[in-house]
Scaffold this active site. Sequence first.
Site, PDB file in Angstrom:
ATOM      1  NE  ARG A 171      30.726  27.987 -18.616  1.00  0.00           N
ATOM      2  CZ  ARG A 171      29.422  27.900 -18.368  1.00  0.00           C
ATOM      3  NH1 ARG A 171      28.922  28.908 -19.013  1.00  0.00           N
ATOM      4  NH2 ARG A 171      29.060  27.083 -17.422  1.00  0.00           N
ATOM      5  CE  LYS A 200      21.957  52.983 -26.320  1.00  0.00           C
ATOM      6  NZ  LYS A 200      20.427  53.232 -25.882  1.00  0.00           N
ATOM      7  CE  LYS A 223      23.300  58.630 -30.933  1.00  0.00           C
ATOM      8  NZ  LYS A 223      22.135  57.945 -30.687  1.00  0.00           N
ATOM      9  CD  GLU A 269      18.673  60.438 -30.684  1.00  0.00           C
ATOM     10  OE1 GLU A 269      18.831  59.139 -30.727  1.00  0.00           O
ATOM     11  OE2 GLU A 269      19.486  61.014 -30.240  1.00  0.00           O
ATOM     12  CG  ASP A 276      16.410  60.254 -27.671  1.00  0.00           C
ATOM     13  OD1 ASP A 276      16.696  58.921 -27.511  1.00  0.00           O
ATOM     14  OD2 ASP A 276      17.257  60.870 -26.825  1.00  0.00           O
TER      15      ASP A 276
END
Length: 242
Positions: free
Chosen positions: A83, A118, A150, A179, A202
């Site tokens: 596994r 992410k 950002k 951004e 964005d």
Amino acid sequence: FQEDGDRDITSEFLFDEAEERDASLISKQKGIICGLKFAEKICQHADPSLVVEPYLDEGDPVQDRMVILGLHGKVRSLLRIERVLINFLSRLSGIATFTSQFIDHVEGTGAVILDTRKTIPGWRFLDKYAVTMGGGINHRMNLSDIAMIKDSHLEVVKNVTEAIQRFRAKEMTKPLIVEVRNLLEFKEALPAVKSLTRITLDNFSLEDIKQAVVLSNGKVLLEASGNITLENARAIAETGVH
């Protein structure tokens, strides 16, 4: 292996310690294989006597029901690593495969596919490694690689021009990405393009992306980000973003 505990009580009760078998890892669908680089390390950690024989190279395409690697060793050890091995190979191959699908969708446009931060906590290196196996390019590995102003920074500073000026007043050597959330902010950033690595658009609509490409006139690299799917990737790439 820590998550699985110190003992596999099922295998211990069913099989003698010395019993050995051959095993094969077989694909269940077509895609890109990734994780073979780590397969032997995973097996050796559980049992140094396990023999691992990959039949493919890292990043190779696979077809349904293709034998990916062969194994030989103690039954207990094979069942203990099964596994864990599949978890690594499945996730990394999934990311590599999905990335390659985006690459295929934008082929011929000149655009490249970048990844994000992410990632699964603790897995960033592995997740981003899988992106490269699928033909993508790593955006940045961490917050110190590249500076990126950002939307969350702009919520505090409130002004693109001021944010760029604040950063450049203290740091002139680090690459800087800005951004922007709309064409107004994009136009604010344009006068500073000589000091920018690229501008990220964005969640722009397709029409706004096209306008940004025209306005930039090739003076700065443009990156489209947010709500990008296999269905719309080619249309976005065809606008001229990089």
